[in-house]
Scaffold this active site. Structure first.
Site, PDB file in Angstrom:
ATOM      1  N   TYR A  16     -12.628  10.411  11.232  1.00 37.36           N
ATOM      2  CA  TYR A  16     -13.168   9.348  10.382  1.00 37.36           C
ATOM      3  C   TYR A  16     -14.402   9.883   9.657  1.00 37.36           C
ATOM      4  O   TYR A  16     -15.005  10.867  10.088  1.00 37.36           O
ATOM      5  CB  TYR A  16     -13.509   8.115  11.203  1.00 37.36           C
ATOM      6  CG  TYR A  16     -12.296   7.345  11.679  1.00 37.36           C
ATOM      7  CD1 TYR A  16     -11.046   7.541  11.096  1.00 37.36           C
ATOM      8  CD2 TYR A  16     -12.398   6.423  12.704  1.00 37.36           C
ATOM      9  CE1 TYR A  16      -9.937   6.835  11.527  1.00 37.36           C
ATOM     10  CE2 TYR A  16     -11.283   5.710  13.141  1.00 37.36           C
ATOM     11  CZ  TYR A  16     -10.055   5.928  12.551  1.00 37.36           C
ATOM     12  OH  TYR A  16      -8.955   5.218  12.973  1.00 37.36           O
ATOM     13  N   ASP A  26       0.214   0.337  13.580  1.00 39.92           N
ATOM     14  CA  ASP A  26       0.648   1.570  14.239  1.00 39.92           C
ATOM     15  C   ASP A  26       0.932   1.355  15.725  1.00 39.92           C
ATOM     16  O   ASP A  26       1.534   2.207  16.376  1.00 39.92           O
ATOM     17  CB  ASP A  26      -0.387   2.678  14.054  1.00 39.92           C
ATOM     18  CG  ASP A  26      -1.802   2.221  14.405  1.00 39.92           C
ATOM     19  OD1 ASP A  26      -1.983   1.630  15.484  1.00 39.92           O
ATOM     20  OD2 ASP A  26      -2.714   2.444  13.590  1.00 39.92           O
ATOM     21  N   GLN A  38       0.827  -1.211   0.000  1.00 39.92           N
ATOM     22  CA  GLN A  38       0.000   0.000   0.000  1.00 39.92           C
ATOM     23  C   GLN A  38       0.863   1.263   0.000  1.00 39.92           C
ATOM     24  O   GLN A  38       2.062   1.218   0.263  1.00 39.92           O
ATOM     25  CB  GLN A  38      -0.894   0.007   1.244  1.00 39.92           C
ATOM     26  CG  GLN A  38      -0.133  -0.119   2.552  1.00 39.92           C
ATOM     27  CD  GLN A  38      -0.959  -0.710   3.671  1.00 39.92           C
ATOM     28  OE1 GLN A  38      -2.173  -0.575   3.707  1.00 39.92           O
ATOM     29  NE2 GLN A  38      -0.302  -1.372   4.611  1.00 39.92           N
ATOM     30  N   ASP A  64      -9.316   0.547   5.741  1.00 36.11           N
ATOM     31  CA  ASP A  64     -10.587   0.518   5.026  1.00 36.11           C
ATOM     32  C   ASP A  64     -10.593  -0.590   3.978  1.00 36.11           C
ATOM     33  O   ASP A  64      -9.536  -1.109   3.591  1.00 36.11           O
ATOM     34  CB  ASP A  64     -10.830   1.885   4.388  1.00 36.11           C
ATOM     35  CG  ASP A  64     -10.940   2.967   5.446  1.00 36.11           C
ATOM     36  OD1 ASP A  64     -12.021   3.091   6.039  1.00 36.11           O
ATOM     37  OD2 ASP A  64      -9.935   3.665   5.705  1.00 36.11           O
ATOM     38  N   TYR A  77     -10.649   5.656  19.042  1.00 27.45           N
ATOM     39  CA  TYR A  77     -10.789   4.400  18.299  1.00 27.45           C
ATOM     40  C   TYR A  77     -10.039   3.259  18.967  1.00 27.45           C
ATOM     41  O   TYR A  77     -10.579   2.163  19.154  1.00 27.45           O
ATOM     42  CB  TYR A  77     -10.287   4.596  16.869  1.00 27.45           C
ATOM     43  CG  TYR A  77     -10.199   3.312  16.073  1.00 27.45           C
ATOM     44  CD1 TYR A  77     -11.336   2.745  15.504  1.00 27.45           C
ATOM     45  CD2 TYR A  77      -8.973   2.677  15.888  1.00 27.45           C
ATOM     46  CE1 TYR A  77     -11.258   1.572  14.772  1.00 27.45           C
ATOM     47  CE2 TYR A  77      -8.884   1.499  15.161  1.00 27.45           C
ATOM     48  CZ  TYR A  77     -10.029   0.949  14.599  1.00 27.45           C
ATOM     49  OH  TYR A  77      -9.940  -0.230  13.888  1.00 27.45           O
ATOM     50  N   GLN A  78      -8.781   3.489  19.339  1.00 23.09           N
ATOM     51  CA  GLN A  78      -7.954   2.425  19.907  1.00 23.09           C
ATOM     52  C   GLN A  78      -8.571   1.864  21.186  1.00 23.09           C
ATOM     53  O   GLN A  78      -8.583   0.639  21.405  1.00 23.09           O
ATOM     54  CB  GLN A  78      -6.537   2.935  20.218  1.00 23.09           C
ATOM     55  CG  GLN A  78      -5.882   3.802  19.162  1.00 23.09           C
ATOM     56  CD  GLN A  78      -5.645   3.091  17.847  1.00 23.09           C
ATOM     57  OE1 GLN A  78      -5.649   1.876  17.779  1.00 23.09           O
ATOM     58  NE2 GLN A  78      -5.438   3.864  16.787  1.00 23.09           N
ATOM     59  N   GLY A 138      -2.382 -12.748   8.279  1.00 29.45           N
ATOM     60  CA  GLY A 138      -3.292 -13.080   9.363  1.00 29.45           C
ATOM     61  C   GLY A 138      -4.074 -14.351   9.131  1.00 29.45           C
ATOM     62  O   GLY A 138      -4.332 -15.123  10.065  1.00 29.45           O
ATOM     63  N   ASP A 146      -7.985  -4.822  13.694  1.00 27.49           N
ATOM     64  CA  ASP A 146      -7.817  -3.387  13.461  1.00 27.49           C
ATOM     65  C   ASP A 146      -7.394  -3.207  12.009  1.00 27.49           C
ATOM     66  O   ASP A 146      -6.222  -3.052  11.704  1.00 27.49           O
ATOM     67  CB  ASP A 146      -6.760  -2.829  14.415  1.00 27.49           C
ATOM     68  CG  ASP A 146      -6.499  -1.348  14.177  1.00 27.49           C
ATOM     69  OD1 ASP A 146      -7.360  -0.686  13.568  1.00 27.49           O
ATOM     70  OD2 ASP A 146      -5.433  -0.861  14.589  1.00 27.49           O
ATOM     71  N   SER A 147      -8.368  -3.236  11.133  1.00 29.79           N
ATOM     72  CA  SER A 147      -8.075  -3.168   9.704  1.00 29.79           C
ATOM     73  C   SER A 147      -8.168  -1.747   9.193  1.00 29.79           C
ATOM     74  O   SER A 147      -8.821  -0.889   9.785  1.00 29.79           O
ATOM     75  CB  SER A 147      -9.060  -4.044   8.920  1.00 29.79           C
ATOM     76  OG  SER A 147     -10.365  -3.506   9.012  1.00 29.79           O
TER      77      SER A 147
END
Length: 293
Positions: free
Chosen positions: A229, A92, A37, A164, A67-68, A144, A161-162
């Site tokens: 987001y 991250d 990516q 988009d 979010y985390q 994974g 934790d993907s």
């Protein structure tokens, strides 16, 4: 249109037709194309350092904790004894940072396919990458799917934790992925996956919740506010192998003192309960989805 124009970054993507979110940029800290990516790190005027993958904002220094914390503690606090945890993605380090705080968690495996995201995060996002320093964590740079096939009936909680649903993350939004997670869980295990926003992506959000319902004995969709987001909202699809799981009422409840000791800035037991209260149009869409399946 150039996404980096006149000192501004604009999140222009086909996943968000007709709209975008923009931030004023002070400096481009890093830019490269990895095997999987496009990776971009920006220093912004209002949101601190920002990680962008394939043109989509993944996290900002300003609001990443919301979010985390939610994707971590919604499933962890719904499980009576979450000793073994698997994190899929999360290069991250933010989810690892939060999961390691839970006092009942003993071992964390994290499998991230793109080592460049980890490398860049350690350099430019140390406030999140600190999660990689946890003594509970074992980091695996691997696929994974393959990793889970080698760890059947092993984990209590699996958190996905993907990014988009583009590029390497597309497969993580499909029913087959949830079936694979089920096989990797111990009895009573729980999963939680990033499940899109219901503002403009209601079909995606509903389908993620349906995948959980089709595969697990209990399923739910929760929500939280994350300002950067799309539409300021993100969802979480949860599934449990325990038919008695009550996602709305966490079995592990935080006192205010414990919350402060864990340095949580968003998640509370009250926020946990409230996360499952959904707008009427979302409830109606979920009910309609259940009728057609």
């Amino acid at each position: 249109m150039d996404v980096l124009k006149k000192g501004w970054f604009s999140e222009l993507t086909e996943l968000l037709p007709g709209r975008c979110f923009s931030m004023e940029v002070e400096q481009i800290l890093h830019q490269e194309k990895s095997k999987y990516q496009d990776i971009l790190v920006l220093k912004t005027k209002s949101h601190g350092n920002v990680l962008v993958l394939d043109g989509m904002i993944q996290c900002t220094e300003f609001d990443e904790f919301a979010y985390q914390e939610m994707i971590s503690f919604l499933p962890l606090c719904s499980h009576p004894k979450p000793q073994r945890v698997l994190i899929v993605g999360g290069g991250d380090g933010g989810v690892a940072r939060e999961v390691s705080k839970h006092p009942l968690v003993e071992t964390i495996d994290q499998v991230e396919i793109d080592d460049k995201v980890v490398e860049v995060s350690k350099k430019y996002l140390p406030f999140m990458a600190i999660g990689f320093d946890s003594p509970k964590l074992n980091l695996h740079i691997a696929d994974g799917f393959k990793f889970m096939k080698e760890h059947e009936a092993y984990y209590d909680v699996i958190i996905t934790d993907s990014s988009d649903p583009i590029g390497p993350a597309v497969s993580l939004f499909q029913k087959s992925y949830f079936e694979l997670m089920k096989k990797a869980l111990r009895p009573g295990g729980i999963v939680c996956s990033q499940a899109d926003t219901f503002w403009g992506h209601l079909k995606n959000a509903s389908s993620m919740r349906r995948h959980c319902k089709d595969v697990f004995l209990k399923a739910a969709y929760a929500t939280s506010f994350v300002s950067t987001y799309p539409a300021g909202q993100i969802g979480y699809a949860l599934g449990s192998l325990n038919e008695n799981t009550d996602f709305k009422n966490p079995v592990f409840q935080l006192t205010d003192q414990l919350r402060k000791e864990m340095k949580l800035r968003y998640y509370t037991t009250e926020i946990h309960r409230a996360a499952f209260a959904l707008p009427a149009f979302v409830v109606d869409a979920i009910e309609e989805d259940d009728k057609t399946c």
